[in-house]
Design a protein around this motif. Structure first.
Motif, PDB file in Angstrom:
ATOM      1  N   THR A  28       0.848  -1.194   0.000  1.00 23.77           N
ATOM      2  CA  THR A  28       0.000   0.000   0.000  1.00 23.77           C
ATOM      3  C   THR A  28       0.878   1.236   0.000  1.00 23.77           C
ATOM      4  OG1 THR A  28      -1.716  -1.162   1.237  1.00 23.77           O
ATOM      5  CG2 THR A  28      -1.814   1.243   1.245  1.00 23.77           C
ATOM      6  N   GLY A  29       0.516   2.188  -0.821  1.00 22.06           N
ATOM      7  CA  GLY A  29       1.212   3.467  -0.858  1.00 22.06           C
ATOM      8  C   GLY A  29       0.219   4.603  -0.746  1.00 22.06           C
ATOM      9  N   TYR A  30       0.726   5.767  -0.398  1.00 27.91           N
ATOM     10  CA  TYR A  30      -0.095   6.966  -0.202  1.00 27.91           C
ATOM     11  C   TYR A  30       0.535   8.135  -0.938  1.00 27.91           C
ATOM     12  CZ  TYR A  30      -1.814   4.284   3.786  1.00 27.91           C
ATOM     13  OH  TYR A  30      -2.335   3.302   4.573  1.00 27.91           O
ATOM     14  N   PHE A  31      -0.295   9.098  -1.265  1.00 29.24           N
ATOM     15  CA  PHE A  31       0.198  10.407  -1.679  1.00 29.24           C
ATOM     16  C   PHE A  31      -0.089  11.339  -0.513  1.00 29.24           C
ATOM     17  CE2 PHE A  31      -0.326   8.338  -5.751  1.00 29.24           C
ATOM     18  CZ  PHE A  31       0.890   8.641  -6.341  1.00 29.24           C
ATOM     19  N   GLN A  32       0.954  11.915   0.041  1.00 28.27           N
ATOM     20  CA  GLN A  32       0.795  12.765   1.221  1.00 28.27           C
ATOM     21  C   GLN A  32       0.364  14.176   0.861  1.00 28.27           C
ATOM     22  OE1 GLN A  32       4.768  11.622   2.731  1.00 28.27           O
ATOM     23  NE2 GLN A  32       3.670  11.030   4.592  1.00 28.27           N
ATOM     24  N   ASP A  58       6.200  13.558  -5.765  1.00 29.36           N
ATOM     25  CA  ASP A  58       7.271  13.558  -4.753  1.00 29.36           C
ATOM     26  C   ASP A  58       6.764  13.230  -3.356  1.00 29.36           C
ATOM     27  OD1 ASP A  58       9.760  13.842  -5.924  1.00 29.36           O
ATOM     28  OD2 ASP A  58       9.567  16.015  -6.111  1.00 29.36           O
ATOM     29  N   SER A  59       5.442  13.235  -3.164  1.00 27.11           N
ATOM     30  CA  SER A  59       4.891  12.950  -1.830  1.00 27.11           C
ATOM     31  C   SER A  59       4.519  11.477  -1.665  1.00 27.11           C
ATOM     32  CB  SER A  59       3.671  13.827  -1.563  1.00 27.11           C
ATOM     33  OG  SER A  59       2.535  13.384  -2.286  1.00 27.11           O
ATOM     34  N   ILE A  60       4.902  10.638  -2.640  1.00 27.83           N
ATOM     35  CA  ILE A  60       4.576   9.210  -2.556  1.00 27.83           C
ATOM     36  C   ILE A  60       5.243   8.597  -1.327  1.00 27.83           C
ATOM     37  CG2 ILE A  60       6.477   8.255  -3.923  1.00 27.83           C
ATOM     38  CD1 ILE A  60       4.318   6.571  -5.386  1.00 27.83           C
ATOM     39  N   ASN A  61       4.495   7.730  -0.634  1.00 28.80           N
ATOM     40  CA  ASN A  61       5.019   7.111   0.580  1.00 28.80           C
ATOM     41  C   ASN A  61       4.493   5.685   0.672  1.00 28.80           C
ATOM     42  OD1 ASN A  61       5.692   6.263   3.133  1.00 28.80           O
ATOM     43  ND2 ASN A  61       5.038   8.128   4.159  1.00 28.80           N
ATOM     44  N   THR A  62       5.415   4.718   0.611  1.00 33.27           N
ATOM     45  CA  THR A  62       5.051   3.307   0.777  1.00 33.27           C
ATOM     46  C   THR A  62       5.659   2.739   2.064  1.00 33.27           C
ATOM     47  OG1 THR A  62       6.961   2.526  -0.481  1.00 33.27           O
ATOM     48  CG2 THR A  62       4.922   2.963  -1.731  1.00 33.27           C
ATOM     49  N   ASN A  63       6.102   3.631   2.922  1.00 34.84           N
ATOM     50  CA  ASN A  63       6.767   3.253   4.176  1.00 34.84           C
ATOM     51  C   ASN A  63       8.089   2.529   3.943  1.00 34.84           C
ATOM     52  OD1 ASN A  63       4.867   4.396   6.011  1.00 34.84           O
ATOM     53  ND2 ASN A  63       3.495   2.693   5.531  1.00 34.84           N
ATOM     54  N   ASN A  64       8.711   2.809   2.779  1.00 35.98           N
ATOM     55  CA  ASN A  64      10.011   2.252   2.476  1.00 35.98           C
ATOM     56  C   ASN A  64      10.743   3.264   1.601  1.00 35.98           C
ATOM     57  OD1 ASN A  64      11.966   0.814   0.644  1.00 35.98           O
ATOM     58  ND2 ASN A  64      11.450  -0.882   2.002  1.00 35.98           N
ATOM     59  N   GLU A  65      11.733   3.947   2.178  1.00 35.29           N
ATOM     60  CA  GLU A  65      12.408   5.039   1.483  1.00 35.29           C
ATOM     61  C   GLU A  65      13.058   4.590   0.171  1.00 35.29           C
ATOM     62  OE1 GLU A  65      15.824   8.386   2.374  1.00 35.29           O
ATOM     63  OE2 GLU A  65      14.788   7.460   4.070  1.00 35.29           O
ATOM     64  N   GLN A  66      13.682   3.408   0.178  1.00 36.05           N
ATOM     65  CA  GLN A  66      14.331   2.911  -1.039  1.00 36.05           C
ATOM     66  C   GLN A  66      13.296   2.677  -2.146  1.00 36.05           C
ATOM     67  OE1 GLN A  66      16.624  -0.669  -0.447  1.00 36.05           O
ATOM     68  NE2 GLN A  66      17.385  -0.689  -2.537  1.00 36.05           N
ATOM     69  N   THR A  69      12.005   6.049  -3.494  1.00 37.33           N
ATOM     70  CA  THR A  69      12.978   6.655  -4.407  1.00 37.33           C
ATOM     71  C   THR A  69      12.895   5.995  -5.781  1.00 37.33           C
ATOM     72  OG1 THR A  69      14.428   7.243  -2.582  1.00 37.33           O
ATOM     73  CG2 THR A  69      15.439   7.112  -4.761  1.00 37.33           C
ATOM     74  N   HIS A  70      12.752   4.661  -5.805  1.00 39.07           N
ATOM     75  CA  HIS A  70      12.624   3.945  -7.076  1.00 39.07           C
ATOM     76  C   HIS A  70      11.339   4.361  -7.796  1.00 39.07           C
ATOM     77  CE1 HIS A  70      12.602  -0.111  -9.429  1.00 39.07           C
ATOM     78  NE2 HIS A  70      13.138   0.859 -10.136  1.00 39.07           N
ATOM     79  N   LEU A  71      10.234   4.499  -7.060  1.00 37.88           N
ATOM     80  CA  LEU A  71       8.968   4.899  -7.681  1.00 37.88           C
ATOM     81  C   LEU A  71       9.041   6.299  -8.285  1.00 37.88           C
ATOM     82  CD1 LEU A  71       6.423   3.478  -5.090  1.00 37.88           C
ATOM     83  CD2 LEU A  71       6.773   2.702  -7.452  1.00 37.88           C
ATOM     84  N   LYS A  72       9.837   7.180  -7.684  1.00 38.99           N
ATOM     85  CA  LYS A  72       9.980   8.552  -8.196  1.00 38.99           C
ATOM     86  C   LYS A  72      10.925   8.611  -9.400  1.00 38.99           C
ATOM     87  CE  LYS A  72       9.391  10.386  -3.561  1.00 38.99           C
ATOM     88  NZ  LYS A  72      10.023  11.151  -2.473  1.00 38.99           N
ATOM     89  N   SER A  73      11.690   7.552  -9.632  1.00 35.79           N
ATOM     90  CA  SER A  73      12.685   7.535 -10.707  1.00 35.79           C
ATOM     91  C   SER A  73      12.023   7.345 -12.071  1.00 35.79           C
ATOM     92  CB  SER A  73      13.693   6.413 -10.464  1.00 35.79           C
ATOM     93  OG  SER A  73      13.125   5.151 -10.841  1.00 35.79           O
ATOM     94  N   ALA A  74      12.845   7.426 -13.129  1.00 34.58           N
ATOM     95  CA  ALA A  74      12.352   7.244 -14.500  1.00 34.58           C
ATOM     96  C   ALA A  74      11.812   5.835 -14.736  1.00 34.58           C
ATOM     97  CB  ALA A  74      13.459   7.563 -15.493  1.00 34.58           C
ATOM     98  N   PHE A  76       9.606   4.447 -13.031  1.00 34.42           N
ATOM     99  CA  PHE A  76       8.176   4.510 -12.733  1.00 34.42           C
ATOM    100  C   PHE A  76       7.619   5.889 -13.084  1.00 34.42           C
ATOM    101  CE2 PHE A  76       9.310   0.793 -10.203  1.00 34.42           C
ATOM    102  CZ  PHE A  76       8.254  -0.060 -10.486  1.00 34.42           C
ATOM    103  N   PHE A  77       7.413   6.753 -12.089  1.00 36.03           N
ATOM    104  CA  PHE A  77       6.709   8.024 -12.288  1.00 36.03           C
ATOM    105  C   PHE A  77       7.546   9.129 -12.917  1.00 36.03           C
ATOM    106  CE2 PHE A  77       4.072   6.072  -8.945  1.00 36.03           C
ATOM    107  CZ  PHE A  77       2.823   6.216  -9.527  1.00 36.03           C
ATOM    108  N   ASP A  78       8.854   9.031 -12.868  1.00 35.49           N
ATOM    109  CA  ASP A  78       9.737  10.066 -13.411  1.00 35.49           C
ATOM    110  C   ASP A  78       9.355  11.439 -12.851  1.00 35.49           C
ATOM    111  OD1 ASP A  78      11.726  11.298 -14.824  1.00 35.49           O
ATOM    112  OD2 ASP A  78      10.780  11.067 -16.795  1.00 35.49           O
ATOM    113  N   ALA A  79       9.388  11.540 -11.531  1.00 40.91           N
ATOM    114  CA  ALA A  79       8.920  12.739 -10.821  1.00 40.91           C
ATOM    115  C   ALA A  79       9.628  14.015 -11.254  1.00 40.91           C
ATOM    116  CB  ALA A  79       9.076  12.547  -9.313  1.00 40.91           C
ATOM    117  N   SER A  80      10.887  13.919 -11.672  1.00 32.04           N
ATOM    118  CA  SER A  80      11.603  15.137 -12.066  1.00 32.04           C
ATOM    119  C   SER A  80      11.020  15.744 -13.343  1.00 32.04           C
ATOM    120  CB  SER A  80      13.095  14.867 -12.240  1.00 32.04           C
ATOM    121  OG  SER A  80      13.301  13.934 -13.281  1.00 32.04           O
TER     122      SER A  80
END
Length: 178
Positions: A28-32, A58-66, A69-74, A76-80
């Motif tokens: 489970t993940g959340y957008f904060q 950038d507010s995605i939170n799955t209770n696992n920082e690693q 970070t992977h979800l924000k990368s290219a 997956f979501f490519d947050a940048s």
């Protein structure tokens, strides 16, 4: 009749998603950080239109920082490059009682597709501070691959690491704007 504007009460709302991991458990993940706005012709939400939801990737939170970070990368979501997820609802359709379908366009990672979510209307109340509030439970499913979220890996036994289907769930409380 004048249009009534509504905005999310972030202290009493949450947006989450669920995805199968290794096809045996659910993560489970959340957008904060997210925002919701809607317009109606009345307080009964039978005429909701201009429903706009945005979430800060950038507010995605799955209770696992690693993993976050992977979800924000290219991969997956490519947050940048695509820092916002956006849903614009265009048709709020009653399907009986307090059940509705909200049809609209969802944009993730620069790809826009039509999506329909289920909406349970919880009702309207005036809180102790005199604010008129409306409550909703929103559920739905999407294919992550349709939105360019195609990263995956395969286990030694041939199972995929991340399922294609993403379950969406949100508890939304809107405040009537005066």
């Amino acid at each position: 009749m004048a249009t009534i504007k509504w905005a999310v009460d972030p202290m009493h709302s949450e947006v989450q998603f669920k995805v199968k991991h290794l096809m045996i458990t659910t993560v489970t993940g959340y957008f904060q950080r997210f925002h919701v706005e809607a317009e109606t012709a009345d307080e009964e939400f039978t005429s909701a239109n201009n429903v706009v939801f945005t979430a800060d990737v950038d507010s995605i939170n799955t209770n696992n920082e690693q993993r976050d970070t992977h979800l924000k990368s290219a991969d997956f979501f490519d947050a940048s490059s695509h820092g916002e997820i956006r849903f614009t609802g265009s048709n709020y359709e009653s399907v009986g009682g307090d059940q509705y379908k909200l049809h609209g366009d969802l944009t993730i990672k620069g790809i826009t597709k039509p999506v329909t979510v289920n909406v349970e209307f919880g009702g309207i109340v005036v809180d102790p501070y005199g604010q008129t509030k409306a409550g909703f439970t929103v559920t739905g499913k999407i294919s992550r691959k349709e939105f360019g979220l195609t990263w995956n890996a395969v286990t030694e036994a041939g199972s995929v690491v991340v399922s294609d289907e993403i379950k969406l769930q949100a508890e939304i409380q809107l405040v009537k704007q005066v």
